[in-house]
Every structure is written in structure tokens, then in C-alpha cells.
Design a protein around this motif. Structure first.
Motif, PDB file in Angstrom:
ATOM      1  N   UNK A  87       0.951  -1.165   0.072  1.00  0.00           N
ATOM      2  CA  UNK A  87       0.099   0.144  -0.097  1.00  0.00           C
ATOM      3  C   UNK A  87       0.985   1.277  -0.058  1.00  0.00           C
ATOM      4  N   UNK A  88       0.594   2.369  -0.890  1.00  0.00           N
ATOM      5  CA  UNK A  88       1.414   3.566  -0.944  1.00  0.00           C
ATOM      6  C   UNK A  88       0.385   4.723  -0.927  1.00  0.00           C
ATOM      7  N   UNK A  89       1.241   5.833  -0.656  1.00  0.00           N
ATOM      8  CA  UNK A  89       2.700   6.086  -0.142  1.00  0.00           C
ATOM      9  C   UNK A  89       2.379   6.840   0.870  1.00  0.00           C
ATOM     10  N   UNK A  90       3.480   6.854   1.935  1.00  0.00           N
ATOM     11  CA  UNK A  90       3.454   7.832   3.002  1.00  0.00           C
ATOM     12  C   UNK A  90       4.775   8.548   2.677  1.00  0.00           C
ATOM     13  N   UNK A  91       4.682   9.842   2.495  1.00  0.00           N
ATOM     14  CA  UNK A  91       5.761  10.766   2.163  1.00  0.00           C
ATOM     15  C   UNK A  91       6.425  11.727   3.379  1.00  0.00           C
ATOM     16  N   UNK A  92       7.351  12.218   3.213  1.00  0.00           N
ATOM     17  CA  UNK A  92       7.988  13.225   3.843  1.00  0.00           C
ATOM     18  C   UNK A  92       7.520  12.857   5.559  1.00  0.00           C
ATOM     19  N   UNK A  93       7.982  11.853   5.834  1.00  0.00           N
ATOM     20  CA  UNK A  93       7.645  11.614   7.425  1.00  0.00           C
ATOM     21  C   UNK A  93       8.820  11.870   8.212  1.00  0.00           C
ATOM     22  N   UNK A 110       4.525   1.341   2.082  1.00  0.00           N
ATOM     23  CA  UNK A 110       5.616   2.131   1.324  1.00  0.00           C
ATOM     24  C   UNK A 110       5.767   3.486   1.984  1.00  0.00           C
ATOM     25  N   UNK A 111       7.061   3.809   2.323  1.00  0.00           N
ATOM     26  CA  UNK A 111       7.313   5.237   2.858  1.00  0.00           C
ATOM     27  C   UNK A 111       8.453   5.604   1.991  1.00  0.00           C
ATOM     28  N   UNK A 112       8.336   6.957   1.484  1.00  0.00           N
ATOM     29  CA  UNK A 112       9.391   7.155   0.553  1.00  0.00           C
ATOM     30  C   UNK A 112      10.164   8.363   1.375  1.00  0.00           C
ATOM     31  N   UNK A 161       2.299  14.486  10.730  1.00  0.00           N
ATOM     32  CA  UNK A 161       2.701  13.252   9.872  1.00  0.00           C
ATOM     33  C   UNK A 161       2.431  12.223  10.723  1.00  0.00           C
ATOM     34  N   UNK A 162       2.422  12.060  11.980  1.00  0.00           N
ATOM     35  CA  UNK A 162       2.030  10.869  12.656  1.00  0.00           C
ATOM     36  C   UNK A 162       0.559  10.517  12.614  1.00  0.00           C
ATOM     37  N   UNK A 163      -0.125  11.512  12.387  1.00  0.00           N
ATOM     38  CA  UNK A 163      -1.550  11.400  12.307  1.00  0.00           C
ATOM     39  C   UNK A 163      -1.745  10.882  10.891  1.00  0.00           C
ATOM     40  N   UNK A 164      -1.094  11.232  10.036  1.00  0.00           N
ATOM     41  CA  UNK A 164      -1.382  10.976   8.544  1.00  0.00           C
ATOM     42  C   UNK A 164      -0.798   9.340   8.551  1.00  0.00           C
ATOM     43  N   UNK A 165       0.302   9.114   9.260  1.00  0.00           N
ATOM     44  CA  UNK A 165       0.865   7.575   8.987  1.00  0.00           C
ATOM     45  C   UNK A 165      -0.176   6.620   9.752  1.00  0.00           C
ATOM     46  N   UNK A 223      15.199  12.074  -5.991  1.00  0.00           N
ATOM     47  CA  UNK A 223      15.126  13.485  -5.461  1.00  0.00           C
ATOM     48  C   UNK A 223      14.847  13.699  -4.041  1.00  0.00           C
ATOM     49  N   UNK A 224      15.413  12.697  -3.176  1.00  0.00           N
ATOM     50  CA  UNK A 224      14.774  12.946  -2.036  1.00  0.00           C
ATOM     51  C   UNK A 224      15.985  14.010  -1.438  1.00  0.00           C
ATOM     52  N   UNK A 225      15.674  14.811  -0.291  1.00  0.00           N
ATOM     53  CA  UNK A 225      16.627  15.943   0.051  1.00  0.00           C
ATOM     54  C   UNK A 225      17.873  15.589   0.824  1.00  0.00           C
ATOM     55  N   UNK A 226      17.765  14.431   1.700  1.00  0.00           N
ATOM     56  CA  UNK A 226      18.917  14.020   2.280  1.00  0.00           C
ATOM     57  C   UNK A 226      19.176  12.500   1.978  1.00  0.00           C
ATOM     58  N   UNK A 227      18.136  11.540   1.561  1.00  0.00           N
ATOM     59  CA  UNK A 227      18.369  10.195   1.239  1.00  0.00           C
ATOM     60  C   UNK A 227      17.796   9.936  -0.011  1.00  0.00           C
ATOM     61  N   UNK A 228      18.766   9.721  -1.100  1.00  0.00           N
ATOM     62  CA  UNK A 228      18.113   9.776  -2.572  1.00  0.00           C
ATOM     63  C   UNK A 228      18.892   8.389  -3.001  1.00  0.00           C
ATOM     64  N   UNK A 229      19.695   7.702  -2.489  1.00  0.00           N
ATOM     65  CA  UNK A 229      20.212   6.239  -3.143  1.00  0.00           C
ATOM     66  C   UNK A 229      20.053   5.019  -1.988  1.00  0.00           C
TER      67      UNK A 229
END
Length: 300
Positions: free
Chosen positions: A70-76, A107-109, A87-91, A148-154
Motif C-alpha cells: 500500500x502506498x505511499x507515505x511521504x515526507x515522514x 511504502x514510505x518514501x 505526519x504521525x496522524x497521517x501515518x 530526488x530525496x532531500x537527504x536520502x536519495x540512493x
């Protein structure tokens, strides 16, 4: 090998609803008719159902398809204060929907937010919290590094964050698009525990590289194609074979955002995805002979 063995191998592959237009029931029917036994669902498939969430869940259950994830949780991760609480409430809501659908993977990006810190301890703390929220519901968190993640992109950066968080239901999602878009070498997969890879998403695209971040985002969201249809077929072959050699035996899902496919008949699009599954199962992994009536997309 016999056809039954081939069918077991193809059962490792599924497709994502984002490749298909139309209502949820039509998507489910097209995927099932094409031959797939599993499907990756997005939140909009469920909350956008005209009869409500319960009706959407019932339609999924009646389809007989297993929900890959199931997707997708973003920017957590990496936020603080009221942004983190939001974001905790969204999650929590995403986790409840995943449980209702009977899937074990959310899935969390990786975050793209300008407000997210690069502090690895804070990122690990947040991922650990997310995993602990999901744990009582039997849900695993598959963390994916957006290209294109800000700090984690690989992928190796995402793996480092997962290791630092050290939670039993926190693992990786690996997406071939992001691997190719960043030019990440296969050696970045060295040392990753295959048991902690919860999902592999596969797609290709029609040009060799993305020259800017915006082109990378636009390609990802509008111009992906199924495995075997793009110009990175050999790289995709090597990725799948590497994962197989590592011992990965989980699901592969075709995450193919494509505006053209959204304008085409659902059975046609689903059949293209099925051809990709057959090509990968018997041509790339070389586990069986083809089923009658299905051809390889290309020789490798």
C-alpha cells in the motif's frame, strides 16, 4: 520446466494500479484477467471509491488478488514539532487502511521537505517510531530512497537509515527507476540483507539519463514504461539477477507512471505488464519455459 513452475515464478510479479485508468473494480478485473495474482494499491484507490472505503476494501477482497503493498507515505522522517505530529496522524491512518486491505507492507518514501533535518539520529528515530506504530498491526514499513530525496536519495543511504533505526519490521523498498536515474552502481546493494528488502518496484524509461532534478521528477511521474520496453533493459536484467543472487525471494511490482497508458484500454495495458512478467520470469531469471501464447519482450 512445466507450465505450473512457470506460473509459480510469474506469481512473484504484480502490477500497480497507477498504470491504469478507471474505477477500482475495473482495474482489479483487468489485472486479474491478464494473469496476475497480486496488485499494488494506492491510497487514492481506496479513499476515492464512490461508495466509500469499506466498499473499496470489499472489492479488493472479492477480486481474489493479493495486495502486494500500500502506498505511499511521504515526507515522514526528519520533521519536528507540529509538522512531526501532523505526519504521525497521517501515518496512523495509512497503517489502518493497509491493515484493512490485508497487506503486510506500507511504502514510505524518503523526505523531500525543505523542513527535514539531515541529522541521521533524528531520521533513524522517526523511522523507528513509524515502524513501532505499524508493528501492532502486523505491518512492515518498506523505506524507499527517492532519487530526488532531500537527504536520502540512493539505496545505500536508505539502507544505512534502516540499519541505524534497527527495528524488526523496518526494511527497504528498491525501485529500479531511482537506481537508474541516479546512476547508482549495483555495488551499492553489497551488504544489504535480502530478508530486509520488503518490496522491489520495477520500471524503465525511454532515455538514457535525466539531466536535471525536474526532468527526473517529470520522467518518474509521467513517462515510465514496463520492463523490457525502455532503453535500460540490460541494467534492469542485471539488477534483477543481482537481487536474485543475493537471495531476494519477495515480490516484484511494476510501478509504471505513464500518461499514455492512462488513455488506453485497461486490458491492453495489463497485457503489456503481463508480457514483462513473463519475460522476467523465464528470460531473465531463467527459471522456466514460456507459457503458450506469451513471448519474450526482447532477447538479452
Amino acid at each position: 520446466m512445466r507450465a505450473s513452475a512457470m506460473q509459480r515464478n510469474v506469481a512473484d510479479f504484480g502490477m500497480d494500479t497507477i498504470s491504469l485508468a478507471g474505477p477500482l473494480e475495473a482495474k482489479l478485473a483487468a489485472v486479474k484477467a491478464a494473469g496476475f495474482g497480486q496488485i499494488m494499491l494506492a491510497a487514492r484507490d481506496i479513499v476515492g471509491h464512490p461508495a466509500g472505503i469499506d466498499a473499496a476494501v470489499q472489492a479488493v477482497r472479492e477480486s481474489g488478488l493479493r495486495v502486494t503493498g500500500f502506498q505511499v507515505l511521504r515526507d515522514f522522517e526528519g520533521l519536528s514539532g507540529h509538522l512531526h505530529s501532523y505526519k504521525v496522524g497521517i501515518a496512523q491512518q495509512m497503517i489502518l487502511m493497509a491493515r484493512a486491505l490485508g497487506t503486510r507492507v506500507l511504502l514510505a518514501c524518503s523526505s523531500t521537505s525543505l523542513h527535514a533535518t539531515d541529522d541521521p539520529d533524528a531520521i533513524a528515530r522517526d523511522l523507528r517510531k513509524l515502524a513501532m506504530l505499524a508493528l501492532p498491526h502486523g505491518i512492515r514499513i518498506a523505506f524507499e530512497g527517492l532519487s530526488w530525496g532531500r537527504h536520502i536519495n540512493e539505496v545505500h543511504q536508505a539502507w544505512a537509515a534502516v540499519q541505524r533505526a534497527d527495528c524488526p519490521n523496518l526494511g527497504l523498498a528498491i525501485d529500479s527507476y531511482h537506481q537508474f536515474a541516479t546512476g547508482t552502481p549495483l555495488s551499492a546493494l553489497d551488504g544489504i540483507d535480502p530478508e530486509r528488502i520488503y518490496l522491489v518496484q520495477l520500471s524503465d524509461f525511454m532515455w538514457q539519463e535525466t539531466r536535471t532534478v525536474q526532468e527526473r521528477i517529470d520522467t518518474a511521474r509521467h513517462f515510465r514504461v514496463f520492463p523490457g520496453e525502455g532503453v535500460h533493459s540490460q541494467a534492469l536484467v542485471e539488477l534483477v539477477r543481482t537481487l536474485d543472487a543475493m537471495g531476494y525471494r519477495g515480490d516484484y511490482s511494476f510501478e509504471v507512471f505513464n500518461d499514455d497508458y492512462q488513455q488506453l484500454p485497461l486490458p491492453y495495458v495489463a497485457s503489456r505488464a503481463w508480457d514483462s512478467a513473463v519475460w522476467l520470469a523465464e528470460g531473465v531469471l531463467q527459471r522456466a519455459v514460456p507459457l503458450p501464447g506469451h513471448l519474450r519482450l526482447r532477447a538479452v
